[in-house]
Design an enzyme around this catalytic site. Structure first.
Site, PDB file in Angstrom:
ATOM      1  N   HIS A  20       0.868  -1.181   0.000  1.00 14.45           N
ATOM      2  CA  HIS A  20       0.000   0.000   0.000  1.00 14.45           C
ATOM      3  C   HIS A  20       0.900   1.224   0.000  1.00 14.45           C
ATOM      4  O   HIS A  20       1.546   1.527   1.005  1.00 14.45           O
ATOM      5  CB  HIS A  20      -0.926  -0.038   1.212  1.00 14.45           C
ATOM      6  CG  HIS A  20      -1.835  -1.223   1.207  1.00 14.45           C
ATOM      7  ND1 HIS A  20      -1.406  -2.483   1.587  1.00 14.45           N
ATOM      8  CD2 HIS A  20      -3.125  -1.354   0.834  1.00 14.45           C
ATOM      9  CE1 HIS A  20      -2.398  -3.338   1.459  1.00 14.45           C
ATOM     10  NE2 HIS A  20      -3.457  -2.689   1.007  1.00 14.45           N
ATOM     11  N   ASP A  65      -7.664  -9.933  -0.089  1.00 12.61           N
ATOM     12  CA  ASP A  65      -7.522  -8.521  -0.436  1.00 12.61           C
ATOM     13  C   ASP A  65      -6.991  -7.739   0.768  1.00 12.61           C
ATOM     14  O   ASP A  65      -6.593  -8.317   1.781  1.00 12.61           O
ATOM     15  CB  ASP A  65      -8.843  -7.956  -0.973  1.00 12.61           C
ATOM     16  CG  ASP A  65      -9.938  -7.828   0.077  1.00 12.61           C
ATOM     17  OD1 ASP A  65      -9.664  -7.996   1.291  1.00 12.61           O
ATOM     18  OD2 ASP A  65     -11.084  -7.546  -0.309  1.00 12.61           O
ATOM     19  N   SER A  66      -7.008  -6.431   0.686  1.00  5.75           N
ATOM     20  CA  SER A  66      -6.477  -5.566   1.736  1.00  5.75           C
ATOM     21  C   SER A  66      -7.227  -5.691   3.059  1.00  5.75           C
ATOM     22  O   SER A  66      -6.740  -5.270   4.098  1.00  5.75           O
ATOM     23  CB  SER A  66      -6.507  -4.105   1.275  1.00  5.75           C
ATOM     24  OG  SER A  66      -5.685  -3.957   0.142  1.00  5.75           O
TER      25      SER A  66
END
Length: 189
Positions: A59, A102-103
């Site tokens: 990120h 996913d995140s």
């Protein structure tokens, strides 16, 4: 199973069911769709099998607040299956299905096509550039319904192993920031 997961699985099932008879119907499409349709079908029918492995999502600090970055999952563990055709000129076409965390540590389903071109001798380490066009389904976007995602690909290939990186940009309110995502492909055939 949650409704969003059911939608993703249903979409994947429909895609694969449509692949088999697609060979007969490509000629029935408009001329501008015939060539890409044929490329997908040929890759699926004649490609070698590949194992996809998913691993890391960075990120980017300049697009996320420190507090939001702390909440996000960087371990994008997962896997998938692909079929790849390597052309005479070294370019590759790949159709794939990939699932990873996913995140938010929820499953993200990816179904798509990738194209890459490579430089250098095939017997050594090769750098490549390309793109992927895929359908993505994840719980936090569009109520879990699949949406299209075109993304760039940068790769390094040696023998049967390829490491890919793609950049997922911030989409102004749809997601919170940009991500550099890393995954790999191991040729089985």
């Amino acid at each position: 199973m949650r409704p969003n997961g059911i939608r993703a699985i249903f979409t994947t099932f429909v895609f694969f069911c449509l692949c088999a008879p697609a060979a007969a119907t490509c000629d029935d499409l408009w001329d501008w769709l015939n060539t890409p349709c044929r490329r997908l079908v040929d890759t699926y029918e004649h490609g070698g099998n590949d194992l996809l492995v998913s691993g890391f999502a960075w990120h980017t600090p300049w697009t996320w607040t420190p507090e939001k970055r702390e909440e996000e999952n960087a371990n994008a563990w997962g896997g998938g299956w692909a079929r790849t055709v390597e052309r005479i000129n070294g370019d590759t076409d790949t159709v794939f299905f990939l699932v990873f965390n996913d995140s938010h540590s929820k499953p993200q389903y990816n179904l798509g096509y990738g194209w890459s071109t490579y430089w250098g001798r095939r017997s050594g380490l090769q750098a490549g550039l390309g793109y992927t066009l895929m359908l993505v389904a994840r719980n936090d976007l569009f109520n879990g319904w699949p949406f299209p995602a075109p993304l760039p690909l940068v790769s390094l290939r040696y023998d049967k192993v390829t490491v890919f990186t793609t950049y997922i940009p911030s989409l102004g309110g749809v997601n919170n920031g940009s991500i550099l995502y890393v995954f790999g492909k191991i040729a089985l055939d």
